[in-house]
Design a protein around this motif. Structure first.
Motif, PDB file in Angstrom:
ATOM      1  N   TYR A   1     -49.879  23.446  23.881  1.00 16.00           N
ATOM      2  CA  TYR A   1     -48.649  23.223  24.631  1.00 16.00           C
ATOM      3  C   TYR A   1     -47.783  24.424  24.303  1.00 16.00           C
ATOM      4  O   TYR A   1     -47.509  24.701  23.133  1.00 16.00           O
ATOM      5  N   VAL A   2     -47.349  25.166  25.315  1.00 20.11           N
ATOM      6  CA  VAL A   2     -46.534  26.350  25.064  1.00 20.11           C
ATOM      7  C   VAL A   2     -45.238  26.255  25.851  1.00 20.11           C
ATOM      8  O   VAL A   2     -45.239  25.945  27.040  1.00 20.11           O
ATOM      9  N   GLU A   3     -44.146  26.497  25.149  1.00 17.34           N
ATOM     10  CA  GLU A   3     -42.830  26.446  25.790  1.00 17.34           C
ATOM     11  C   GLU A   3     -42.746  27.429  26.950  1.00 17.34           C
ATOM     12  O   GLU A   3     -43.499  28.399  27.032  1.00 17.34           O
ATOM     13  N   LYS A   4     -41.795  27.189  27.836  1.00 19.40           N
ATOM     14  CA  LYS A   4     -41.496  28.171  28.873  1.00 19.40           C
ATOM     15  C   LYS A   4     -40.891  29.398  28.200  1.00 19.40           C
ATOM     16  O   LYS A   4     -40.300  29.276  27.121  1.00 19.40           O
ATOM     17  N   PRO A   5     -41.033  30.585  28.712  1.00 22.71           N
ATOM     18  CA  PRO A   5     -41.756  30.925  29.932  1.00 22.71           C
ATOM     19  C   PRO A   5     -43.267  31.062  29.739  1.00 22.71           C
ATOM     20  O   PRO A   5     -43.995  31.259  30.697  1.00 22.71           O
ATOM     21  N   GLY A   6     -43.754  31.028  28.499  1.00 24.44           N
ATOM     22  CA  GLY A   6     -45.204  31.081  28.259  1.00 24.44           C
ATOM     23  C   GLY A   6     -45.767  32.482  28.152  1.00 24.44           C
ATOM     24  O   GLY A   6     -46.894  32.663  27.708  1.00 24.44           O
ATOM     25  N   SER A   7     -44.988  33.472  28.558  1.00 23.18           N
ATOM     26  CA  SER A   7     -45.427  34.866  28.464  1.00 23.18           C
ATOM     27  C   SER A   7     -44.195  35.759  28.411  1.00 23.18           C
ATOM     28  O   SER A   7     -43.131  35.390  28.919  1.00 23.18           O
ATOM     29  N   TYR A   8     -44.349  36.932  27.827  1.00 22.48           N
ATOM     30  CA  TYR A   8     -43.254  37.890  27.704  1.00 22.48           C
ATOM     31  C   TYR A   8     -43.197  38.842  28.895  1.00 22.48           C
ATOM     32  O   TYR A   8     -42.128  39.321  29.270  1.00 22.48           O
ATOM     33  N   ASN A   9     -44.341  39.097  29.515  1.00 26.45           N
ATOM     34  CA  ASN A   9     -44.388  40.020  30.655  1.00 26.45           C
ATOM     35  C   ASN A   9     -45.500  39.591  31.611  1.00 26.45           C
ATOM     36  O   ASN A   9     -46.232  38.622  31.343  1.00 26.45           O
ATOM     37  N   ALA A  10     -45.629  40.308  32.712  1.00 26.59           N
ATOM     38  CA  ALA A  10     -46.586  39.929  33.747  1.00 26.59           C
ATOM     39  C   ALA A  10     -48.027  40.062  33.283  1.00 26.59           C
ATOM     40  O   ALA A  10     -48.887  39.246  33.642  1.00 26.59           O
ATOM     41  N   TYR A  11     -48.320  41.079  32.484  1.00 28.44           N
ATOM     42  CA  TYR A  11     -49.676  41.237  31.961  1.00 28.44           C
ATOM     43  C   TYR A  11     -50.075  40.018  31.136  1.00 28.44           C
ATOM     44  O   TYR A  11     -51.170  39.468  31.291  1.00 28.44           O
ATOM     45  N   GLU A  12     -49.179  39.585  30.255  1.00 27.55           N
ATOM     46  CA  GLU A  12     -49.470  38.417  29.434  1.00 27.55           C
ATOM     47  C   GLU A  12     -49.618  37.162  30.279  1.00 27.55           C
ATOM     48  O   GLU A  12     -50.442  36.287  29.968  1.00 27.55           O
ATOM     49  N   ALA A  13     -48.822  37.066  31.352  1.00 29.56           N
ATOM     50  CA  ALA A  13     -48.931  35.903  32.238  1.00 29.56           C
ATOM     51  C   ALA A  13     -50.342  35.764  32.786  1.00 29.56           C
ATOM     52  O   ALA A  13     -50.882  34.652  32.889  1.00 29.56           O
ATOM     53  N   ARG A  14     -50.941  36.882  33.133  1.00 30.60           N
ATOM     54  CA  ARG A  14     -52.312  36.854  33.648  1.00 30.60           C
ATOM     55  C   ARG A  14     -53.317  36.572  32.527  1.00 30.60           C
ATOM     56  O   ARG A  14     -54.292  35.847  32.712  1.00 30.60           O
ATOM     57  N   LYS A  15     -53.073  37.176  31.369  1.00 30.82           N
ATOM     58  CA  LYS A  15     -54.042  37.083  30.278  1.00 30.82           C
ATOM     59  C   LYS A  15     -54.136  35.670  29.702  1.00 30.82           C
ATOM     60  O   LYS A  15     -55.228  35.184  29.412  1.00 30.82           O
ATOM     61  N   VAL A  16     -53.014  34.994  29.534  1.00 30.07           N
ATOM     62  CA  VAL A  16     -53.058  33.657  28.957  1.00 30.07           C
ATOM     63  C   VAL A  16     -53.780  32.688  29.885  1.00 30.07           C
ATOM     64  O   VAL A  16     -54.509  31.788  29.444  1.00 30.07           O
ATOM     65  N   VAL A  17     -53.627  32.877  31.197  1.00 31.58           N
ATOM     66  CA  VAL A  17     -54.344  32.044  32.164  1.00 31.58           C
ATOM     67  C   VAL A  17     -55.848  32.303  32.072  1.00 31.58           C
ATOM     68  O   VAL A  17     -56.661  31.366  32.072  1.00 31.58           O
ATOM     69  N   GLU A  18     -56.215  33.570  31.978  1.00 30.85           N
ATOM     70  CA  GLU A  18     -57.629  33.940  31.877  1.00 30.85           C
ATOM     71  C   GLU A  18     -58.284  33.326  30.648  1.00 30.85           C
ATOM     72  O   GLU A  18     -59.375  32.749  30.734  1.00 30.85           O
ATOM     73  N   VAL A  19     -57.620  33.412  29.494  1.00 31.20           N
ATOM     74  CA  VAL A  19     -58.209  32.900  28.251  1.00 31.20           C
ATOM     75  C   VAL A  19     -58.266  31.377  28.260  1.00 31.20           C
ATOM     76  O   VAL A  19     -59.241  30.775  27.794  1.00 31.20           O
ATOM     77  N   ALA A  20     -57.246  30.716  28.790  1.00 31.90           N
ATOM     78  CA  ALA A  20     -57.284  29.249  28.894  1.00 31.90           C
ATOM     79  C   ALA A  20     -58.486  28.803  29.714  1.00 31.90           C
ATOM     80  O   ALA A  20     -59.151  27.813  29.389  1.00 31.90           O
ATOM     81  N   LYS A  21     -58.772  29.542  30.767  1.00 31.41           N
ATOM     82  CA  LYS A  21     -59.911  29.192  31.629  1.00 31.41           C
ATOM     83  C   LYS A  21     -61.238  29.442  30.943  1.00 31.41           C
ATOM     84  O   LYS A  21     -62.127  28.586  30.950  1.00 31.41           O
TER      85      LYS A  21
END
Length: 410
Positions: free
Chosen positions: A115-135
């Motif tokens: 469970y990760v608080e909002k926003p869940g990422s610091y920048n756009a690159y991280e936004a993509r990366k955390v989704v990729e790793v969760a999958k």
């Protein structure tokens, strides 16, 4: 014991039976105290660990568990010690933004649900990366935009889908506060009990200054995303949910730091607009230092051909075109349903109300707004992918240019 630096072990944290207890560790004991309170009201969750880099907060977090009737949790300074415990099922992250993705990725790779608080990422690159790793790790990763689990908000969105105000066209979001100046920070020794190196986490080492910890990091671009990423994410997520849209095709953002002459780098007054072409428009108006008391604005107002729906607190109010109230739902807000949904997803496979993949589309709106603000005031976006279109200056802000501290690379 599993080390956080080792390859993923997907035998850890596998789905449990519906009646089994989920052992959770909470990381970051400012906002994390709210996580503790909510999780202790989830019947099949157990608070096994608390974690913070500040010894005072760490002790307070452990005490909060005991005071609410729980067994004294293990208290650790470094969250990676939680990941080493093969009996821990999940972690809940309430750290500063710049730690959200690195911690979530490390947890997923160690077999933990997140469970990760909002926003869940610091920048756009991280936004993509955390989704990729969760999958790729097949972990249940829920983002903390808790209104996705409020019964009143769910009911309101369902009413919109059923045509309560006709075709939905536009959503406006507001945030107002009366924040005071953060002053001019001075170099100083870190407070006793604060592990400054661990607080900085994945960022490169910088000297401590006395107006940064524990909240004003939000207003420094190196650590935070300003009010847009701090509070704007909540209302933008509702607006995007209401319109049923994904990525915009154009983003504008203008404003400034007008109220005080201090160290704050992010704007205290900001107007952002997100164009989704024929699918509609979302706007966000933020005034951190002016509460706009005379104005009667809602958290989110959704406009349709047949009226409007206002979202405030945990419910909604619907009006016709003449301004007559035609429907209303009010409920007491609570974090418990969002955490219950997350735990249910771990134990029984219930769908997450805010899976990280959807959460990060909303978060990307914040990142794109900040990129627009910090460059030319406007950016074009590929509406199919969310990528910037022909924007070299914007791409310099897409990821951390200087990279991550050794051992934290996402």
């Amino acid at each position: 014991m599993l080390s956080a630096s080792m390859a993923p072990n997907l035998l850890l944290g596998q789905a449990k039976g519906a009646n089994e207890r989920v052992r959770v560790g909470v990381m970051g004991l400012g906002r994390g105290r709210g996580h503790i309170s909510a999780l202790m009201d989830v019947p099949n969750a157990e608070l096994a660990y608390v974690c913070d880099v500040d010894k005072v907060r760490l002790a307070a977090g452990a005490k909060a568990v005991v005071d609410k009737g729980g067994k004294e949790p293990k208290a650790v300074e470094d969250f990676r010690r939680m990941l080493d415990d093969g009996d821990l099922d999940a972690i809940s992250i309430a750290t500063p933004n710049f730690c959200h993705t690195p911690a979530a990725i490390a947890a997923c790779r160690a077999g933990k649900h997140v469970y990760v608080e909002k926003p869940g990422s610091y920048n756009a690159y991280e936004a993509r990366k955390v989704v990729e790793v969760a999958k790729t790790t097949d972990r249940k990763v829920q983002m903390g935009t808790q209104r996705r689990s409020y019964p009143g908000c769910i009911a309101g969105i369902q009413k919109l889908r059923e045509g309560a105000i006709g075709r939905v066209l536009h959503a406006r979001c507001w945030y107002a506060n009366k924040r005071q100046t953060i002053g001019k920070g001075q170099p100083a020794a870190p407070p006793e009990g604060l592990n400054w190196a661990l607080w900085q986490g994945p960022t490169q080492d910088r000297p401590f200054k006395d107006n940064l910890v524990h909240y004003n990091w939000h207003w420094h671009w190196y650590y935070g995303g300003g009010e847009l990423a701090n509070n704007g994410i909540h209302s933008l997520d509702i607006a995007r949910w209401a319109l049923g849209v994904q990525y915009p095709e154009r983003v504008t953002c203008e404003g400034g730091r007008y109220h005080f002459e201090d160290d704050q780098e992010t704007p205290d007054t900001c107007e952002a607009a997100y164009s989704f072409g024929k699918s509609g428009l979302i706007t966000w108006s933020g005034t951190s230092c002016h509460q706009r008391k005379p104005e009667k604005v809602s958290f989110v107002t959704v406009y349709g051909e047949g009226g409007e729906m206002d979202f405030n607190g945990s419910g909604y109010t619907t009006y016709d075109l003449d301004g007559k109230e035609i429907d209303k739902n009010t409920e007491k807000p609570s974090d418990v349903p969002h955490f219950q949904n997350w735990v249910n997803a771990i134990t029984s496979g219930e769908p997450l109300n805010q899976p990280i993949a959807q959460g990060q589309i909303s978060t990307l709106l914040c990142h794109l707004g900040n990129i627009a603000y910090r460059t030319t005031g406007a950016v074009k976006v590929d509406p199919q992918t969310g990528d910037l279109v022909e924007n070299a200056d914007g791409m310099k802000l897409w990821a951390r240019e200087e990279g991550y501290r050794t051992g934290w690379d996402v």
